[in-house]
Write a protein that holds these residues in place. Structure first.
Motif, PDB file in Angstrom:
ATOM      1  N   PHE A 125      29.068   5.777   9.111  1.00  0.00           N
ATOM      2  CA  PHE A 125      28.094   6.646   8.704  1.00  0.00           C
ATOM      3  C   PHE A 125      28.503   6.437   7.086  1.00  0.00           C
ATOM      4  CE2 PHE A 125      31.279   7.514  12.592  1.00  0.00           C
ATOM      5  CZ  PHE A 125      30.843   8.898  12.974  1.00  0.00           C
ATOM      6  N   SER A 126      27.340   7.719   7.238  1.00  0.00           N
ATOM      7  CA  SER A 126      26.387   7.746   5.641  1.00  0.00           C
ATOM      8  C   SER A 126      27.685   9.793   4.819  1.00  0.00           C
ATOM      9  CB  SER A 126      25.418   8.749   6.210  1.00  0.00           C
ATOM     10  OG  SER A 126      24.128   7.469   6.344  1.00  0.00           O
ATOM     11  N   TRP A 127      28.034   9.830   4.123  1.00  0.00           N
ATOM     12  CA  TRP A 127      29.131  10.570   3.629  1.00  0.00           C
ATOM     13  C   TRP A 127      28.320  11.381   1.891  1.00  0.00           C
ATOM     14  CZ3 TRP A 127      33.280  11.402   6.732  1.00  0.00           C
ATOM     15  CH2 TRP A 127      33.581  10.215   7.004  1.00  0.00           C
ATOM     16  N   ALA A 128      28.871  12.428   2.404  1.00  0.00           N
ATOM     17  CA  ALA A 128      28.406  13.303   1.715  1.00  0.00           C
ATOM     18  C   ALA A 128      29.732  14.246   1.172  1.00  0.00           C
ATOM     19  CB  ALA A 128      27.346  14.257   1.374  1.00  0.00           C
ATOM     20  N   ALA A 129      29.561  14.152  -0.570  1.00  0.00           N
ATOM     21  CA  ALA A 129      30.769  15.332  -0.369  1.00  0.00           C
ATOM     22  C   ALA A 129      30.617  16.774  -0.372  1.00  0.00           C
ATOM     23  CB  ALA A 129      30.979  15.367  -2.245  1.00  0.00           C
ATOM     24  N   VAL A 130      31.834  17.088   0.259  1.00  0.00           N
ATOM     25  CA  VAL A 130      32.076  18.927   0.350  1.00  0.00           C
ATOM     26  C   VAL A 130      31.750  19.226  -1.171  1.00  0.00           C
ATOM     27  CG1 VAL A 130      33.799  20.487   0.731  1.00  0.00           C
ATOM     28  CG2 VAL A 130      33.394  18.000   2.220  1.00  0.00           C
ATOM     29  N   LEU A 131      31.329  20.155  -2.028  1.00  0.00           N
ATOM     30  CA  LEU A 131      31.141  20.699  -2.852  1.00  0.00           C
ATOM     31  C   LEU A 131      31.937  21.677  -3.017  1.00  0.00           C
ATOM     32  CD1 LEU A 131      29.297  20.973  -5.080  1.00  0.00           C
ATOM     33  CD2 LEU A 131      27.704  22.543  -4.002  1.00  0.00           C
ATOM     34  N   GLN A 132      33.262  22.108  -4.197  1.00  0.00           N
ATOM     35  CA  GLN A 132      33.299  23.088  -4.063  1.00  0.00           C
ATOM     36  C   GLN A 132      34.162  23.540  -3.382  1.00  0.00           C
ATOM     37  OE1 GLN A 132      30.628  26.523  -5.064  1.00  0.00           O
ATOM     38  NE2 GLN A 132      30.499  25.395  -7.972  1.00  0.00           N
ATOM     39  N   PRO A 133      35.251  22.849  -2.497  1.00  0.00           N
ATOM     40  CA  PRO A 133      35.849  22.697  -1.055  1.00  0.00           C
ATOM     41  C   PRO A 133      37.187  23.777  -1.640  1.00  0.00           C
ATOM     42  CG  PRO A 133      36.994  20.831  -2.176  1.00  0.00           C
ATOM     43  CD  PRO A 133      35.450  21.256  -3.178  1.00  0.00           C
ATOM     44  N   SER A 134      37.256  24.194  -2.866  1.00  0.00           N
ATOM     45  CA  SER A 134      38.371  25.211  -3.060  1.00  0.00           C
ATOM     46  C   SER A 134      37.865  26.736  -2.628  1.00  0.00           C
ATOM     47  CB  SER A 134      38.477  25.446  -4.450  1.00  0.00           C
ATOM     48  OG  SER A 134      37.387  25.643  -5.500  1.00  0.00           O
ATOM     49  N   GLU A 135      36.387  27.080  -2.054  1.00  0.00           N
ATOM     50  CA  GLU A 135      35.309  27.939  -1.723  1.00  0.00           C
ATOM     51  C   GLU A 135      36.143  27.999  -0.288  1.00  0.00           C
ATOM     52  OE1 GLU A 135      31.713  28.669  -2.514  1.00  0.00           O
ATOM     53  OE2 GLU A 135      32.732  28.431  -4.727  1.00  0.00           O
TER      54      GLU A 135
END
Length: 380
Positions: A74-84
C-alpha cells in the motif's frame, strides 16, 4: 456493539436499513456512538478497508481483504488534522499531462464514499472542466499528488479518463461548501472504485493500492466457524447463522401468508358491508312505501321536485268518507249540514272531512286544510 444475548435478526431482515458512520472520533457525539472506537475496545486492529465495485461493495473490519487488492503493498498518505474528524489528505497539486493546477495555499482532499463524483471548489471547477474537456476526445489522465506519510515521498493517485467520466464528460462537480472548506476536493466513488483503500485510525494514515478486478461476492455476515472465537469476539457462530437464516425464510413465508389472508378478509368485508347497506336501504324504502296511501309517493315527488299539482290530483289523493260517519256534520267550508240527499265527502290526510265539491274549490286556491292549515298532500 450488541450484547451477546441479542441476535442479528433485525439486521438480516433489513440489510439495507440506515448507514454506518466511519469517520474519526471527533465527529461522534460520544465514544459510545463511535463504531471504530467500539471495535478498538473489542481488540480489533485499528483499521478497516473499503472496496467499491460497479455493483457491490465490501468493508473489512480490523484489517483488509487480500482478495480485493491487486498487490499487498500500500502507498500511505498522512491524515491531515485528524482532530477535525475527517479522513482528509494534503493535496499538493493536480496534474493533467504536462499541465499542473494548484490551489492557493494548497488543497485538502476528503475521502467520502457517499459522493458519486469528484467534487472540487466552486472557483476551480470551470478551469478543471475546461482542461479536461470531452473525455471521448482522448484527454489525459488526472493525477492527484498527495503528501506522503511521515514526510515520505508524495504519492500519486492516477485516474484515467474512463475512471473519472460519465459518458464523454468528466464527472466533476462544483461544490459550494462553507468558507472553512473552500479548499476541499471531495474524493468520491471514482477514486474508491479505482483504489482499494485502507483507513488506519490508530496511525492516522490512509493506504491506497489498485483494486483487484474480481467478481466474487462480498460476505453478507461476519461469521466465526470457531464457537469459542465467536464467543470471545461477540461474533455470530456459523451454526447460529444457519438457524437464523432458516428462521428468517420461515418468517417471510408466514408474513406473506398473513398478508394474503388480510387482503382476502378486507375484500370480503368490503362487499359484505356494502351488501348489508344496500339491504338496509331497500328495507327502509319498502317500509316507507307501505306507510303511504296510493298516490302519495307521486304527490311527494311532485312536492319536493317543484312540480305543479292541480286540485283534481290533490282530490284523488284524499279518501272517500262513509255517509254514516258524517251524518249531521257541518261542512266547515259551506257551513251547511246535509239534508235528506247526502252529498259526497272527502277526508284530507290531516283527518278533517269536507264536501267533495267544497274542498275541490278550496284546493284551487290553497293546498292546505282550511281548519288546521296542514298540507293537503300528506299528514304532518
Amino acid at each position: 456493539w450488541p450484547p451477546k444475548e441479542r441476535t442479528g435478526e433485525p439486521y438480516l431482515l433489513d440489510p439495507g436499513d440506515g448507514s454506518v458512520g466511519l469517520s474519526l472520533p471527533a465527529l461522534a457525539s460520544s465514544p459510545e456512538f463511535h463504531l471504530l472506537s467500539r471495535l478498538e475496545a473489542h481488540h480489533f486492529e485499528t483499521s478497516f478497508a473499503l472496496f467499491l465495485g460497479q455493483s457491490e461493495g465490501e468493508i473489512a473490519l480490523g484489517g483488509f481483504n487480500p482478495r480485493r487488492a491487486s498487490r499487498e503493498a500500500f502507498s500511505w498518505a498522512a491524515v491531515l488534522q485528524p482532530s477535525e474528524g475527517f479522513w482528509q489528505l494534503r493535496i499538493q497539486s493536480l496534474r493533467l499531462g504536462n499541465a499542473t493546477i494548484t490551489c492557493p495555499g494548497g488543497c485538502r482532499g476528503i475521502v467520502d464514499s457517499s459522493t458519486s463524483t469528484i467534487g472540487v471548489p466552486d472557483a476551480m471547477a470551470p478551469k478543471l472542466t475546461a482542461a479536461l474537456g470531452q473525455v471521448c476526445q482522448g484527454r489525459p489522465a488526472l493525477e492527484l499528488v498527495v503528501e506522503g506519510y511521515n514526510a515520505s515521498s508524495p504519492i500519486i493517485l492516477r485516474l484515467e479518463p474512463e475512471d473519472y467520466s460519465r459518458g464523454c464528460w468528466p464527472a466533476i462537480l462544483a461544490t459550494k461548501l462553507p468558507e472553512e472548506f473552500s479548499d476541499v476536493i471531495v474524493l468520491g466513488q471514482p477514486l474508491l472504485q479505482k483504489y482499494y483503500t485502507i483507513f488506519d485510525w490508530g496511525a492516522s494514515r490512509i493506504g491506497f493500492t489498485l483494486a483487484a478486478n474480481t467478481s466474487e461476492p462480498a460476505d453478507l455476515l461476519l461469521v466465526a466457524t470457531d464457537e469459542e472465537l465467536a464467543a470471545d469476539l461477540e461474533l455470530l457462530p456459523a451454526s447460529e447463522a444457519d438457524s437464523i437464516e432458516r428462521n428468517i425464510l420461515a418468517a417471510e413465508r408466514l408474513q406473506a401468508a398473513k398478508q394474503r389472508r388480510e387482503d382476502r378478509f378486507q375484500a370480503v368485508s368490503f362487499w359484505f358491508f356494502h351488501g348489508m347497506l344496500l339491504q338496509v336501504i331497500i328495507s327502509m324504502l319498502f317500509l316507507i312505501s307501505r306507510s303511504l296511501r296510493p298516490g302519495s309517493l307521486r304527490q311527494l315527488f311532485l312536492h319536493y321536485s317543484g312540480g305543479a299539482c292541480n286540485a283534481e290530483q290533490l282530490l284523488a289523493a284524499t279518501s272517500v268518507v262513509d255517509a254514516n260517519d258524517v251524518a249531521g256534520l257541518e261542512c266547515s267550508i259551506c257551513l251547511t249540514v246535509d239534508g235528506e240527499e247526502a252529498l259526497a265527502w272527502r277526508r284530507l290526510p290531516c283527518g278533517h272531512a269536507f264536501h267533495a265539491g267544497c274542498i275541490l274549490k278550496w284546493l284551487h286556491i290553497e293546498q292546505r286544510c282550511p281548519l288546521c292549515r296542514k298540507s293537503a298532500l300528506f299528514a304532518g
